[in-house]
Design a protein around this motif. Structure first.
Motif, mmCIF file in Angstrom:
data_model
loop_
_atom_site.group_PDB
_atom_site.id
_atom_site.type_symbol
_atom_site.label_atom_id
_atom_site.label_comp_id
_atom_site.label_asym_id
_atom_site.label_seq_id
_atom_site.Cartn_x
_atom_site.Cartn_y
_atom_site.Cartn_z
ATOM 1 N N PRO A 179 0.828 -1.212 0.000
ATOM 2 C CA PRO A 179 0.000 0.000 0.000
ATOM 3 C C PRO A 179 0.864 1.266 0.000
ATOM 4 C CG PRO A 179 -0.693 -1.538 1.718
ATOM 5 C CD PRO A 179 0.611 -2.047 1.200
ATOM 6 N N VAL A 180 0.310 2.322 -0.552
ATOM 7 C CA VAL A 180 1.007 3.603 -0.574
ATOM 8 C C VAL A 180 1.356 4.057 0.845
ATOM 9 C CG1 VAL A 180 0.812 6.049 -1.200
ATOM 10 C CG2 VAL A 180 -0.082 4.296 -2.745
ATOM 11 N N THR A 181 0.477 3.789 1.803
ATOM 12 C CA THR A 181 0.724 4.200 3.192
ATOM 13 C C THR A 181 1.933 3.501 3.794
ATOM 14 O OG1 THR A 181 -0.921 2.549 3.861
ATOM 15 C CG2 THR A 181 -1.644 4.839 3.734
ATOM 16 N N VAL A 182 2.265 2.320 3.288
ATOM 17 C CA VAL A 182 3.461 1.603 3.744
ATOM 18 C C VAL A 182 4.689 2.092 2.986
ATOM 19 C CG1 VAL A 182 4.578 -0.660 3.840
ATOM 20 C CG2 VAL A 182 2.157 -0.440 4.429
ATOM 21 N N VAL A 183 4.509 2.330 1.701
ATOM 22 C CA VAL A 183 5.631 2.719 0.843
ATOM 23 C C VAL A 183 6.151 4.110 1.191
ATOM 24 C CG1 VAL A 183 6.242 3.321 -1.536
ATOM 25 C CG2 VAL A 183 4.953 1.229 -1.069
ATOM 26 N N ARG A 217 -10.249 7.014 -5.130
ATOM 27 C CA ARG A 217 -10.356 7.682 -3.831
ATOM 28 C C ARG A 217 -9.274 7.188 -2.878
ATOM 29 N NH1 ARG A 217 -16.024 7.063 -4.571
ATOM 30 N NH2 ARG A 217 -15.998 5.222 -3.226
ATOM 31 N N GLU A 218 -8.980 5.886 -2.943
ATOM 32 C CA GLU A 218 -7.906 5.336 -2.108
ATOM 33 C C GLU A 218 -6.583 6.023 -2.433
ATOM 34 O OE1 GLU A 218 -5.103 1.396 -1.868
ATOM 35 O OE2 GLU A 218 -7.012 1.237 -2.921
ATOM 36 N N GLY A 219 -6.323 6.200 -3.721
ATOM 37 C CA GLY A 219 -5.093 6.873 -4.128
ATOM 38 C C GLY A 219 -5.009 8.290 -3.587
ATOM 39 N N GLU A 220 -6.114 8.998 -3.640
ATOM 40 C CA GLU A 220 -6.156 10.367 -3.093
ATOM 41 C C GLU A 220 -5.910 10.363 -1.585
ATOM 42 O OE1 GLU A 220 -9.073 13.207 -5.599
ATOM 43 O OE2 GLU A 220 -10.088 11.724 -4.351
ATOM 44 N N ASN A 221 -6.584 9.471 -0.893
ATOM 45 C CA ASN A 221 -6.552 9.475 0.569
ATOM 46 C C ASN A 221 -5.238 8.970 1.146
ATOM 47 O OD1 ASN A 221 -9.177 10.435 0.600
ATOM 48 N ND2 ASN A 221 -10.087 8.396 0.769
ATOM 49 N N THR A 222 -4.510 8.173 0.380
ATOM 50 C CA THR A 222 -3.268 7.596 0.899
ATOM 51 C C THR A 222 -2.028 8.354 0.455
ATOM 52 O OG1 THR A 222 -3.187 6.009 -0.935
ATOM 53 C CG2 THR A 222 -4.243 5.275 1.125
ATOM 54 N N GLY A 223 -2.203 9.381 -0.375
ATOM 55 C CA GLY A 223 -1.069 10.241 -0.708
ATOM 56 C C GLY A 223 -0.296 9.887 -1.953
ATOM 57 N N ALA A 224 -0.927 9.199 -2.897
ATOM 58 C CA ALA A 224 -0.263 8.958 -4.175
ATOM 59 C C ALA A 224 -0.057 10.288 -4.894
ATOM 60 C CB ALA A 224 -1.095 8.016 -5.044
ATOM 61 N N ASP A 225 1.007 10.383 -5.675
ATOM 62 C CA ASP A 225 1.305 11.614 -6.410
ATOM 63 C C ASP A 225 0.625 11.654 -7.775
ATOM 64 O OD1 ASP A 225 3.215 12.878 -4.551
ATOM 65 O OD2 ASP A 225 4.356 11.053 -4.937
ATOM 66 N N TYR A 226 0.416 10.485 -8.350
ATOM 67 C CA TYR A 226 -0.321 10.388 -9.606
ATOM 68 C C TYR A 226 -0.991 9.029 -9.653
ATOM 69 C CZ TYR A 226 3.097 7.189 -11.643
ATOM 70 O OH TYR A 226 3.893 6.087 -11.889
ATOM 71 N N LEU A 227 -1.975 8.886 -10.537
ATOM 72 C CA LEU A 227 -2.691 7.616 -10.681
ATOM 73 C C LEU A 227 -2.575 7.129 -12.123
ATOM 74 C CD1 LEU A 227 -5.933 8.578 -8.708
ATOM 75 C CD2 LEU A 227 -3.883 7.420 -7.828
ATOM 76 N N GLY A 228 -2.272 5.853 -12.271
ATOM 77 C CA GLY A 228 -2.276 5.218 -13.578
ATOM 78 C C GLY A 228 -3.643 4.581 -13.785
ATOM 79 N N VAL A 229 -4.402 5.054 -14.775
ATOM 80 C CA VAL A 229 -5.782 4.630 -14.964
ATOM 81 C C VAL A 229 -5.889 3.685 -16.158
ATOM 82 C CG1 VAL A 229 -8.155 5.407 -15.264
ATOM 83 C CG2 VAL A 229 -6.508 6.896 -14.133
#
Length: 213
Positions: free
Chosen positions: A96-100, A121-133
């Protein structure tokens, strides 16, 4: 090193796959792609052992740093740390981003693969810088890819976040403009570049189309 605070141009995001190179040197081909207009490089090595992956990462980093192009490592936090890469891209089944984030540091780029609004939403809430869709279209480069999203779903997801979005999956010259027009910040491509006998020319065609030239 690039830092997270610096503006990242995600327009043409190359995801590597040596399988398509027919024995050609990966670093040399990536540099040709960068000369053609690639703005971000993700090193993806699903079958390499850790030492080979690490050595490739070091070689690519050395080549890309003078060119101002960020190097993102796919999946492997250990390789990203060992090579001091610019960032890491993780999928839904990876750490998970929160671990990384605490391990990688605040100054690094973290990308997360998403295919629906909940994951976005998970990506937003956990602090990802960008999302690959994606995948946007059917793709042969990922055996376990989910069902294609299509253009309208891409457009809908774009409306749900201000994070940078990079579309991936089956994107080529024929559909790139339709993807761009959804408001994506960039396109991630594998086979559209890696299979080309002239990767520099292929990259130039794609970035010119993206920039509507």
């Amino acid at each position: 090193m690039l830092v997270k605070g610096k503006q990242i141009d995600y327009a043409l995001y190359l995801v590597t796959d040596r399988h398509y190179l027919g024995g050609r040197d990966l670093v040399a081909e990536v540099l040709k792609a960068v000369a053609g207009g690639v703005t971000v490089v993700q090193l993806r090595e699903k079958n390499a052992n850790s030492r080979d992956f690490y050595q490739l990462a070091l070689a690519l980093k050395e080549a890309l740093v003078p060119r101002g192009v960020p190097l993102i490592i796919n999946d492997r936090l250990d390789i990203a740390l060992a090579a001091d890469a610019d960032g890491l891209h993780v999928g839904q089944e990876d750490l998970p981003v929160t671990v990384v984030r605490p391990l990688l540091g605040e100054d690094k780029i973290i990308g997360l693969s998403v295919s629906n609004e909940e994951e976005l939403r998970e990506g937003e809430n956990t602090g990802a810088d960008y999302l690959g869709v994606g995948p946007v279209f059917a793709t042969p480069t990922k055996d376990d890819a989910a069902a294609p999203l299509g253009i309208e779903k891409l457009r809908l997801l774009r409306q749900k976040t201000r994070l940078p979005l990079v579309a991936i999956g089956g994107i080529d010259l024929d559909n790139l403009k339709a993807v761009r027009d959804t408001g994506m910040d960039g396109v991630a491509v594998v086979s559209a570049l890696m299979t080309s006998p002239d990767i520099q020319a292929a990259a130039r065609r794609m970035i010119n189309l993206w920039q509507n030239r």
